[in-house]
Motif scaffolding. Structure first.
Motif, PDB file in Angstrom:
ATOM      1  N   ASN A  40     -11.010  11.451 -26.675  1.00 31.73           N
ATOM      2  CA  ASN A  40     -11.992  11.198 -26.044  1.00 31.73           C
ATOM      3  C   ASN A  40     -12.841  10.058 -26.631  1.00 31.73           C
ATOM      4  N   PHE A  41     -13.250  10.492 -28.100  1.00 35.82           N
ATOM      5  CA  PHE A  41     -13.985   9.422 -28.541  1.00 35.82           C
ATOM      6  C   PHE A  41     -13.576   7.950 -28.628  1.00 35.82           C
ATOM      7  N   ASN A  42     -12.091   7.774 -28.853  1.00 40.05           N
ATOM      8  CA  ASN A  42     -11.438   6.645 -28.995  1.00 40.05           C
ATOM      9  C   ASN A  42     -11.517   5.664 -27.662  1.00 40.05           C
ATOM     10  N   LYS A  43     -11.794   6.689 -26.320  1.00 36.42           N
ATOM     11  CA  LYS A  43     -11.745   5.939 -24.938  1.00 36.42           C
ATOM     12  C   LYS A  43     -13.098   5.625 -24.889  1.00 36.42           C
ATOM     13  N   CYS A  44     -14.205   6.560 -25.244  1.00 32.09           N
ATOM     14  CA  CYS A  44     -15.688   6.227 -25.045  1.00 32.09           C
ATOM     15  C   CYS A  44     -16.420   6.988 -25.637  1.00 32.09           C
ATOM     16  N   PRO A  45     -17.119   6.207 -26.852  1.00 36.40           N
ATOM     17  CA  PRO A  45     -17.822   7.049 -27.836  1.00 36.40           C
ATOM     18  C   PRO A  45     -19.202   7.514 -26.991  1.00 36.40           C
ATOM     19  N   MET A  46     -19.688   6.706 -25.968  1.00 38.66           N
ATOM     20  CA  MET A  46     -20.885   7.365 -25.183  1.00 38.66           C
ATOM     21  C   MET A  46     -20.606   8.822 -24.774  1.00 38.66           C
ATOM     22  N   ILE A  47     -19.444   8.698 -23.972  1.00 38.49           N
ATOM     23  CA  ILE A  47     -19.017   9.796 -23.169  1.00 38.49           C
ATOM     24  C   ILE A  47     -18.833  10.852 -24.289  1.00 38.49           C
ATOM     25  N   HIS A  48     -18.168  10.518 -25.473  1.00 44.82           N
ATOM     26  CA  HIS A  48     -17.832  11.733 -26.334  1.00 44.82           C
ATOM     27  C   HIS A  48     -19.079  12.158 -26.872  1.00 44.82           C
ATOM     28  N   LEU A  49     -20.117  11.425 -27.139  1.00 45.41           N
ATOM     29  CA  LEU A  49     -21.376  11.817 -27.923  1.00 45.41           C
ATOM     30  C   LEU A  49     -22.017  12.945 -26.654  1.00 45.41           C
ATOM     31  N   CYS A  50     -22.029  12.610 -25.414  1.00 45.89           N
ATOM     32  CA  CYS A  50     -22.674  13.285 -24.323  1.00 45.89           C
ATOM     33  C   CYS A  50     -21.975  14.555 -24.043  1.00 45.89           C
ATOM     34  N   GLN A  51     -20.566  14.502 -23.967  1.00 38.07           N
ATOM     35  CA  GLN A  51     -19.750  15.752 -23.637  1.00 38.07           C
ATOM     36  C   GLN A  51     -19.535  16.692 -24.981  1.00 38.07           C
ATOM     37  N   HIS A  52     -19.168  16.013 -26.042  1.00 32.33           N
ATOM     38  CA  HIS A  52     -18.678  16.999 -27.183  1.00 32.33           C
ATOM     39  C   HIS A  52     -19.904  17.399 -28.155  1.00 32.33           C
ATOM     40  N   GLN A  53     -20.854  16.432 -28.069  1.00 31.62           N
ATOM     41  CA  GLN A  53     -21.978  16.821 -29.228  1.00 31.62           C
ATOM     42  C   GLN A  53     -23.310  17.203 -28.725  1.00 31.62           C
ATOM     43  N   LEU A  54     -23.595  16.701 -27.532  1.00 31.11           N
ATOM     44  CA  LEU A  54     -24.930  16.891 -26.791  1.00 31.11           C
ATOM     45  C   LEU A  54     -24.423  17.951 -25.572  1.00 31.11           C
ATOM     46  N   LYS A  55     -23.271  18.356 -25.252  1.00 29.56           N
ATOM     47  CA  LYS A  55     -22.790  19.340 -24.379  1.00 29.56           C
ATOM     48  C   LYS A  55     -23.346  18.951 -23.067  1.00 29.56           C
ATOM     49  N   ILE A  56     -23.408  17.827 -22.721  1.00 30.33           N
ATOM     50  CA  ILE A  56     -23.793  17.375 -21.324  1.00 30.33           C
ATOM     51  C   ILE A  56     -22.562  17.333 -20.435  1.00 30.33           C
ATOM     52  N   LYS A  57     -22.761  18.182 -19.375  1.00 30.22           N
ATOM     53  CA  LYS A  57     -21.923  18.260 -18.303  1.00 30.22           C
ATOM     54  C   LYS A  57     -22.015  17.516 -17.315  1.00 30.22           C
ATOM     55  N   THR A  58     -21.326  16.482 -16.639  1.00 28.40           N
ATOM     56  CA  THR A  58     -21.423  15.739 -15.431  1.00 28.40           C
ATOM     57  C   THR A  58     -19.846  15.387 -14.750  1.00 28.40           C
ATOM     58  N   ASN A  59     -20.179  15.070 -13.691  1.00 28.09           N
ATOM     59  CA  ASN A  59     -18.967  14.638 -12.800  1.00 28.09           C
ATOM     60  C   ASN A  59     -18.939  13.068 -13.021  1.00 28.09           C
ATOM     61  N   LEU A  60     -18.254  12.704 -13.971  1.00 27.81           N
ATOM     62  CA  LEU A  60     -18.005  11.047 -14.062  1.00 27.81           C
ATOM     63  C   LEU A  60     -17.322  10.420 -13.385  1.00 27.81           C
ATOM     64  N   SER A  61     -17.628   9.606 -12.633  1.00 27.46           N
ATOM     65  CA  SER A  61     -17.134   8.857 -11.554  1.00 27.46           C
ATOM     66  C   SER A  61     -16.503   7.423 -12.078  1.00 27.46           C
ATOM     67  N   HIS A  62     -16.643   7.138 -13.233  1.00 24.22           N
ATOM     68  CA  HIS A  62     -15.977   5.949 -13.877  1.00 24.22           C
ATOM     69  C   HIS A  62     -15.408   6.105 -15.062  1.00 24.22           C
ATOM     70  N   THR A  63     -14.803   4.917 -15.318  1.00 27.17           N
ATOM     71  CA  THR A  63     -13.878   5.086 -16.739  1.00 27.17           C
ATOM     72  C   THR A  63     -14.083   3.461 -17.462  1.00 27.17           C
ATOM     73  N   LEU A  64     -13.352   3.490 -18.557  1.00 29.08           N
ATOM     74  CA  LEU A  64     -13.280   2.202 -19.186  1.00 29.08           C
ATOM     75  C   LEU A  64     -12.551   1.086 -18.359  1.00 29.08           C
ATOM     76  N   ILE A  65     -11.688   1.666 -17.583  1.00 26.65           N
ATOM     77  CA  ILE A  65     -11.081   0.738 -16.613  1.00 26.65           C
ATOM     78  C   ILE A  65     -12.064  -0.033 -15.886  1.00 26.65           C
ATOM     79  N   ASP A  66     -13.254   0.635 -15.299  1.00 29.30           N
ATOM     80  CA  ASP A  66     -14.263   0.090 -14.764  1.00 29.30           C
ATOM     81  C   ASP A  66     -14.777  -1.000 -15.268  1.00 29.30           C
ATOM     82  N   ARG A  67     -14.935  -0.778 -16.575  1.00 31.85           N
ATOM     83  CA  ARG A  67     -15.597  -1.825 -17.747  1.00 31.85           C
ATOM     84  C   ARG A  67     -14.798  -3.112 -17.538  1.00 31.85           C
ATOM     85  N   GLY A  68     -13.331  -3.010 -17.621  1.00 26.79           N
ATOM     86  CA  GLY A  68     -12.344  -4.092 -17.614  1.00 26.79           C
ATOM     87  C   GLY A  68     -12.550  -4.838 -16.491  1.00 26.79           C
ATOM     88  N   THR A  69     -12.601  -3.903 -15.220  1.00 32.55           N
ATOM     89  CA  THR A  69     -12.404  -4.642 -14.064  1.00 32.55           C
ATOM     90  C   THR A  69     -13.903  -5.500 -13.730  1.00 32.55           C
TER      91      THR A  69
END
Length: 186
Positions: A24-53
């Motif tokens: 997950n860190f390799n996919k997106c460090p920000m999401i990793h920080l929120c989910q795995h370090q800060l333990k923030i749970k959210t329904n994430l509706s976007h991906t790195l593919i969205d950034r590329g788009t």
């Protein structure tokens, strides 16, 4: 064990990571920080593919306005930054940002994408003189019973070489065509 914890030492602290969290860190460090370090749970509706788009679409819109390197070079830095800011904001606003986390995330993405495009256009300003002839040009190729379809990000005409240059924007690793075709040995 696939989920066996790995340790990474940083600033005299030890953080434990599973293979999943490192992926997950390799996919997106920000999401990793929120989910795995800060333990923030959210329904994430976007991906790195969205950034590329967003990057692809923003560059398409920008190059449809600029048309060539000469116009890029004549455009003031402030005008260019405003164009980039407005185009990226317009594209980001198409995504759902109902909760504060998503709003904050897209605000950060806006900054990241604008900076990325500014750097790309800076590189473009250093190239040999060119004119953009196609943006997001769709292509297809028949290979036995398989049809390969895709899109060429951009085709430029380079004046002093009297040649066309195919440009493919990359934000991450993409397998080569032979790697992709390995799955189809016939």
């Amino acid at each position: 064990n696939k989920e066996k914890a790995k340790t990474i030492q940083s600033n005299n602290s030890i953080f434990k990571h599973s293979i999943t969290s490192l992926t997950n860190f390799n996919k997106c460090p920000m999401i990793h920080l929120c989910q795995h370090q800060l333990k923030i749970k959210t329904n994430l509706s976007h991906t790195l593919i969205d950034r590329g788009t967003i990057v692809h679409e923003a560059l398409r819109i920008i190059w449809e306005k600029l048309k060539n390197q000469e116009t890029l070079l004549k455009t003031s830095r402030n005008t260019l930054q405003t164009l980039i800011h407005d185009v990226v904001l317009q594209l980001i606003n198409q995504f759902d940002s109902t909760d504060q986390w998503q709003k904050d995330h897209w605000e950060n993405e806006h900054f990241i994408i604008c900076h990325l495009i500014e750097e790309w256009l800076q590189f473009e300003s250093l190239r040999q003189p060119f004119e953009v002839t196609f943006v997001e040009h769709e292509i297809s190729y028949q290979l036995k019973q398989h049809q390969l379809i895709g899109r060429i990000d951009r085709i430029d005409y380079v004046f002093n070489q009297e040649k066309y240059l195919l440009i493919d924007y990359k934000l991450s690793f993409t397998p080569s065509i032979p790697q992709l075709l390995n799955a189809f040995p016939d």
